[in-house]
Design a protein around this motif. Sequence first.
Motif, PDB file in Angstrom:
ATOM      1  N   PHE A 190     -17.035  10.372   7.191  1.00  0.00           N
ATOM      2  CA  PHE A 190     -16.377  10.385   5.891  1.00  0.00           C
ATOM      3  C   PHE A 190     -16.703  11.688   5.166  1.00  0.00           C
ATOM      4  O   PHE A 190     -17.856  12.115   5.103  1.00  0.00           O
ATOM      5  N   SER A 207      -5.693   3.918   1.545  1.00  0.00           N
ATOM      6  CA  SER A 207      -5.951   2.489   1.476  1.00  0.00           C
ATOM      7  C   SER A 207      -5.445   1.976   0.143  1.00  0.00           C
ATOM      8  O   SER A 207      -5.622   2.635  -0.881  1.00  0.00           O
ATOM      9  N   PRO A 208      -4.793   0.821   0.144  1.00  0.00           N
ATOM     10  CA  PRO A 208      -4.312   0.283  -1.134  1.00  0.00           C
ATOM     11  C   PRO A 208      -5.447  -0.322  -1.936  1.00  0.00           C
ATOM     12  O   PRO A 208      -6.490  -0.667  -1.384  1.00  0.00           O
ATOM     13  N   PHE A 209      -5.227  -0.466  -3.229  1.00  0.00           N
ATOM     14  CA  PHE A 209      -6.183  -1.187  -4.055  1.00  0.00           C
ATOM     15  C   PHE A 209      -6.010  -2.696  -3.869  1.00  0.00           C
ATOM     16  O   PHE A 209      -6.933  -3.454  -4.026  1.00  0.00           O
ATOM     17  N   PHE A 248      -4.077   5.940   8.883  1.00  0.00           N
ATOM     18  CA  PHE A 248      -4.425   7.323   9.190  1.00  0.00           C
ATOM     19  C   PHE A 248      -3.201   8.172   9.468  1.00  0.00           C
ATOM     20  O   PHE A 248      -2.176   7.692   9.966  1.00  0.00           O
ATOM     21  N   PHE A 298      -8.454   9.386   1.534  1.00  0.00           N
ATOM     22  CA  PHE A 298      -9.693   9.752   2.205  1.00  0.00           C
ATOM     23  C   PHE A 298      -9.442  10.870   3.203  1.00  0.00           C
ATOM     24  O   PHE A 298      -8.343  11.015   3.747  1.00  0.00           O
ATOM     25  N   SER A 340      -7.736  -7.864  -0.027  1.00  0.00           N
ATOM     26  CA  SER A 340      -9.174  -7.855   0.216  1.00  0.00           C
ATOM     27  C   SER A 340      -9.549  -7.049   1.444  1.00  0.00           C
ATOM     28  O   SER A 340     -10.691  -6.649   1.598  1.00  0.00           O
ATOM     29  N   ALA A 341      -8.601  -6.795   2.340  1.00  0.00           N
ATOM     30  CA  ALA A 341      -8.949  -6.116   3.583  1.00  0.00           C
ATOM     31  C   ALA A 341      -9.140  -4.629   3.378  1.00  0.00           C
ATOM     32  O   ALA A 341     -10.090  -4.047   3.870  1.00  0.00           O
ATOM     33  N   ARG A 342      -8.238  -4.013   2.644  1.00  0.00           N
ATOM     34  CA  ARG A 342      -8.345  -2.584   2.343  1.00  0.00           C
ATOM     35  C   ARG A 342      -8.460  -1.715   3.594  1.00  0.00           C
ATOM     36  O   ARG A 342      -9.238  -0.784   3.645  1.00  0.00           O
ATOM     37  N   GLN A 343      -7.674  -2.059   4.609  1.00  0.00           N
ATOM     38  CA  GLN A 343      -7.767  -1.240   5.817  1.00  0.00           C
ATOM     39  C   GLN A 343      -7.159   0.128   5.579  1.00  0.00           C
ATOM     40  O   GLN A 343      -6.325   0.314   4.704  1.00  0.00           O
ATOM     41  N   LEU A 344      -7.578   1.096   6.370  1.00  0.00           N
ATOM     42  CA  LEU A 344      -7.115   2.466   6.263  1.00  0.00           C
ATOM     43  C   LEU A 344      -5.918   2.703   7.166  1.00  0.00           C
ATOM     44  O   LEU A 344      -5.859   2.204   8.283  1.00  0.00           O
ATOM     45  N   TYR A 364     -13.275  11.357  -1.030  1.00  0.00           N
ATOM     46  CA  TYR A 364     -12.379  10.299  -1.500  1.00  0.00           C
ATOM     47  C   TYR A 364     -11.744  10.699  -2.833  1.00  0.00           C
ATOM     48  O   TYR A 364     -12.393  11.325  -3.681  1.00  0.00           O
ATOM     49  N   TYR A 384      -4.032   3.383  -5.264  1.00  0.00           N
ATOM     50  CA  TYR A 384      -4.449   3.593  -3.879  1.00  0.00           C
ATOM     51  C   TYR A 384      -5.584   4.601  -3.833  1.00  0.00           C
ATOM     52  O   TYR A 384      -5.879   5.287  -4.825  1.00  0.00           O
ATOM     53  N   GLY A 385      -6.205   4.664  -2.685  1.00  0.00           N
ATOM     54  CA  GLY A 385      -7.261   5.645  -2.461  1.00  0.00           C
ATOM     55  C   GLY A 385      -6.898   6.536  -1.286  1.00  0.00           C
ATOM     56  O   GLY A 385      -6.247   6.106  -0.335  1.00  0.00           O
TER      57      GLY A 385
END
Lengths: 121, 116
Positions: free
Chosen positions: B47, B95-97, B106, B35, B100-104, B50, B32-33
């Motif tokens: 931003f 956000s998950p790896f 919060f 931010f 394809s959407a990779r939505q955040l 990260y 995951y990422g």
Amino acid sequence: GAVVSQHPSRVICKSGTSVKIECRSLDFQATTMFWYRQFPKKSLMLMATSNEGSKATYEQGVEKDKFLINHASLTLSTLTVTSAHPEDSSFYICSARKGMSTGAPGANVLTFGAGSRLTVL
Amino acid sequence: AQKITQTQPGMFVQEKEAVTLDCTYDTSDPSYGLFWYKQPSSGEMIFLIYQGSYDQQNATEGRYSLNFQKARKSANLVISASQLGDSAMYFCAMSPFRGSARQLTFGSGTQLTVLP
């Protein structure tokens, strides 16, 4: 850089009317855009994922007939609040990612528009 | 499902001092990422920094650094030498790896006020 333009920044409308908010990626193409809603002093809640050339994916509890999303091109997504009511008053923010959604999320950071403040009288 | 928790609704810091904004997270995704975004009163989301879950070193961007403790599932933001312009709402997000959407997703945010 990646720039996302959102218009209008502020809109006031009468109850029962429809309002369209535009989200444009100015210097890149975005196959996917996201629409968030934010209440005062609160977090951003994802409403839907807008996919170019196909139907949007709505989050649970979001009325798709109320919040119409159209992603007609690789640089434009629109959110239309239909038959707006005072409870729809909120701050709506779109975001888009430059580049492909592969690899680490940080490789292509989401860029946000400046937001649209909707007030329904 | 992913969850972000920010336990500090408001923080005050004296100008030129350092401040730490807390963020803990919960996820079942192996990769995951994380931010951090800044939201001034004007509303735009800016931003800041990260951190990838597999990154060995803590991320730094100018006066911002991310204190990533994977075992504790925390990703605190450290702002050094605070400036009056740092007064804003700060959101931690992840956000998950996968997919394809990779939505955040919060957190609830922390309102930072820098005092002169």
